[in-house]
Design a protein around this motif. Structure first.
Motif, PDB file in Angstrom:
ATOM      1  N   PRO A 203     -35.863 -45.596  33.991  1.00 20.18           N
ATOM      2  CA  PRO A 203     -35.477 -44.328  32.960  1.00 20.18           C
ATOM      3  C   PRO A 203     -33.904 -44.759  32.344  1.00 20.18           C
ATOM      4  O   PRO A 203     -32.941 -45.277  32.828  1.00 20.18           O
ATOM      5  CB  PRO A 203     -35.444 -43.392  33.755  1.00 20.18           C
ATOM      6  N   VAL A 204     -33.967 -44.279  31.020  1.00 22.56           N
ATOM      7  CA  VAL A 204     -32.583 -44.514  30.194  1.00 22.56           C
ATOM      8  C   VAL A 204     -31.661 -43.332  30.688  1.00 22.56           C
ATOM      9  O   VAL A 204     -32.242 -42.171  30.761  1.00 22.56           O
ATOM     10  CB  VAL A 204     -33.162 -44.411  28.944  1.00 22.56           C
ATOM     11  N   PRO A 205     -30.405 -43.580  30.967  1.00 26.82           N
ATOM     12  CA  PRO A 205     -29.642 -44.676  31.068  1.00 26.82           C
ATOM     13  C   PRO A 205     -30.032 -45.207  32.406  1.00 26.82           C
ATOM     14  O   PRO A 205     -29.972 -44.663  33.495  1.00 26.82           O
ATOM     15  CB  PRO A 205     -28.298 -44.295  31.070  1.00 26.82           C
ATOM     16  N   SER A 206     -30.369 -46.804  32.295  1.00 25.61           N
ATOM     17  CA  SER A 206     -30.800 -47.052  33.640  1.00 25.61           C
ATOM     18  C   SER A 206     -29.901 -47.516  34.745  1.00 25.61           C
ATOM     19  O   SER A 206     -30.045 -47.838  35.747  1.00 25.61           O
ATOM     20  CB  SER A 206     -31.471 -48.683  33.340  1.00 25.61           C
ATOM     21  N   ASN A 207     -28.324 -47.382  34.118  1.00 26.75           N
ATOM     22  CA  ASN A 207     -27.261 -47.746  35.046  1.00 26.75           C
ATOM     23  C   ASN A 207     -27.072 -46.328  35.768  1.00 26.75           C
ATOM     24  O   ASN A 207     -26.229 -46.580  36.591  1.00 26.75           O
ATOM     25  CB  ASN A 207     -26.344 -48.218  34.411  1.00 26.75           C
ATOM     26  N   PHE A 208     -27.488 -45.311  35.427  1.00 22.82           N
ATOM     27  CA  PHE A 208     -27.226 -44.095  36.270  1.00 22.82           C
ATOM     28  C   PHE A 208     -28.098 -44.371  37.674  1.00 22.82           C
ATOM     29  O   PHE A 208     -29.274 -44.360  37.568  1.00 22.82           O
ATOM     30  CB  PHE A 208     -27.588 -42.793  35.487  1.00 22.82           C
ATOM     31  N   PRO A 209     -26.919 -44.025  38.765  1.00 21.52           N
ATOM     32  CA  PRO A 209     -27.892 -44.345  40.004  1.00 21.52           C
ATOM     33  C   PRO A 209     -28.916 -43.212  40.269  1.00 21.52           C
ATOM     34  O   PRO A 209     -28.776 -41.883  40.238  1.00 21.52           O
ATOM     35  CB  PRO A 209     -26.668 -43.851  41.016  1.00 21.52           C
ATOM     36  N   LEU A 210     -30.114 -43.739  40.378  1.00 20.16           N
ATOM     37  CA  LEU A 210     -31.192 -42.918  40.798  1.00 20.16           C
ATOM     38  C   LEU A 210     -30.883 -41.934  41.873  1.00 20.16           C
ATOM     39  O   LEU A 210     -31.554 -40.786  42.064  1.00 20.16           O
ATOM     40  CB  LEU A 210     -32.480 -43.668  40.977  1.00 20.16           C
ATOM     41  N   LYS A 211     -30.145 -42.453  42.960  1.00 22.36           N
ATOM     42  CA  LYS A 211     -29.991 -41.540  44.109  1.00 22.36           C
ATOM     43  C   LYS A 211     -29.258 -40.278  43.894  1.00 22.36           C
ATOM     44  O   LYS A 211     -29.283 -39.316  44.569  1.00 22.36           O
ATOM     45  CB  LYS A 211     -29.085 -42.597  45.263  1.00 22.36           C
ATOM     46  N   LYS A 212     -28.882 -40.168  42.616  1.00 19.53           N
ATOM     47  CA  LYS A 212     -28.115 -39.147  42.160  1.00 19.53           C
ATOM     48  C   LYS A 212     -29.069 -37.958  41.587  1.00 19.53           C
ATOM     49  O   LYS A 212     -28.717 -36.914  41.404  1.00 19.53           O
ATOM     50  CB  LYS A 212     -26.824 -39.156  41.403  1.00 19.53           C
ATOM     51  N   GLU A 213     -30.308 -38.309  41.465  1.00 13.11           N
ATOM     52  CA  GLU A 213     -31.327 -37.392  40.885  1.00 13.11           C
ATOM     53  C   GLU A 213     -31.809 -36.753  42.139  1.00 13.11           C
ATOM     54  O   GLU A 213     -31.722 -37.168  43.508  1.00 13.11           O
ATOM     55  CB  GLU A 213     -32.306 -38.165  40.392  1.00 13.11           C
TER      56      GLU A 213
END
Length: 293
Positions: A203-213
């Motif tokens: 998902p955009v932005p791909s550099n945002f850490p998924l673990k923060k979702e």
């Protein structure tokens, strides 16, 4: 640096004047998905690109072409207005419903403001707005928006094609439809290539850490409608396109939270709150006396 060559990319001459159709054509010139929008959108995206090479060159190339499309449409609109009548008397409008209908379908500012020329407005006369532009600096987000802009623009040109029997106008629209076909495919190919090269992925932005979702709801289809057929789509079960999760279907929200306490703004804003009115008045007076903002 920009240069202008005094010729058109494609011929732009109607068979006959038509002030009513000139107004309609304004939509694909100065509307939300018109040629001014895509020309400026691709330009600002190019100026905001952080890497040199093919993607920047792609934006510059299509953006420059779109400025040529602005010129073709403006030229066509001016010719459609070339022999438009200066006006009609009130008696003529009242006695002839046909004239009344024609007058009602024209943009009077084509004559009054532009002197029988095109204007940077949509078909309702709303000025073109820079807020139409998407230029985020993220190429996957921007190229996806570009594909949508070309789809919406081509849709409108296709509708306009059936609103005229003027062969000259239709010839220009046929050319624009063809270029929109190419540009839809270009942006779709660029979206795919960006992801294949790993420069940007979903998902955009791909550099945002998924673990923060809150990952437990990242792939849940939560149906907030009483229409159950959405459960049949590929978005409700199976692997997600980003490759990081599996879709699941839920017949409503899977989380809930209590409402917070009512807000109580500064009493000097005079909003109605649950506090007694005299108390609000005193509180405001005290804040004024203490010079509190």
């Amino acid at each position: 640096m920009f240069f202008h060559k005094q010729e058109l990319q494609f011929k732009s001459t109607p068979d006959k004047p038509d002030a009513v159709y000139a107004r309609k054509l304004q939509e694909v010139l100065g509307g939300q998905y018109g040629e001014i929008t895509v020309a400026m959108q691709y330009g600002f995206q190019a100026w905001n690109v952080h890497i040199p090479g093919k993607y920047k060159d792609l934006l510059y190339g299509i953006g420059a072409e779109e400025f040529g499309h602005v010129e073709m449409l403006a030229t066509m609109i001016a010719q459609l207005l070339e022999k438009a009548p200066m006006g009609v008397t009130e008696d003529a409008v009242q006695s002839d419903p046909t004239i009344a209908a024609i007058v009602g379908g024209t943009d009077v500012q084509h004559a009054i403001v532009a002197g029988a020329g095109a204007r940077p407005v949509d078909s309702n006369g709303n000025p073109w707005s820079g807020s139409y532009i998407t230029a985020s600096g993220n190429l996957l987000a921007d190229f996806t928006a570009n594909a949508n802009a070309e789809m919406q623009g081509r849709l409108q040109v296709a509708r306009l094609y059936h609103m005229t029997d003027d062969n000259g106008v239709r010839d220009l629209l046929s050319f624009l439809l063809a270029r929109d076909t190419m540009h839809q495919n270009q942006w779709t190919a660029a979206v795919r290539e960006l992801q294949e090269e790993g420069l940007e992925t979903m998902p955009v932005p791909s550099n945002f850490p998924l673990k923060k979702e809150h990952r437990e709801v990242s792939y849940q289809y939560q149906n907030f409608s009483d229409g159950p057929a959405a459960a049949e789509g590929s978005w409700a079960s199976g692997p997600a396109p980003d490759g990081h999760g599996e879709f699941s279907y839920h017949g409503g929200p899977t989380t809930s939270a209590p409402m917070p306490e009512p807000t109580r703004p500064d009493p000097r804003l005079y909003g109605t709150t649950d506090k007694p009115n005299p108390l609000e008045k005193v509180a405001g007076t005290v804040k004024d006396a203490l010079h509190k903002q």
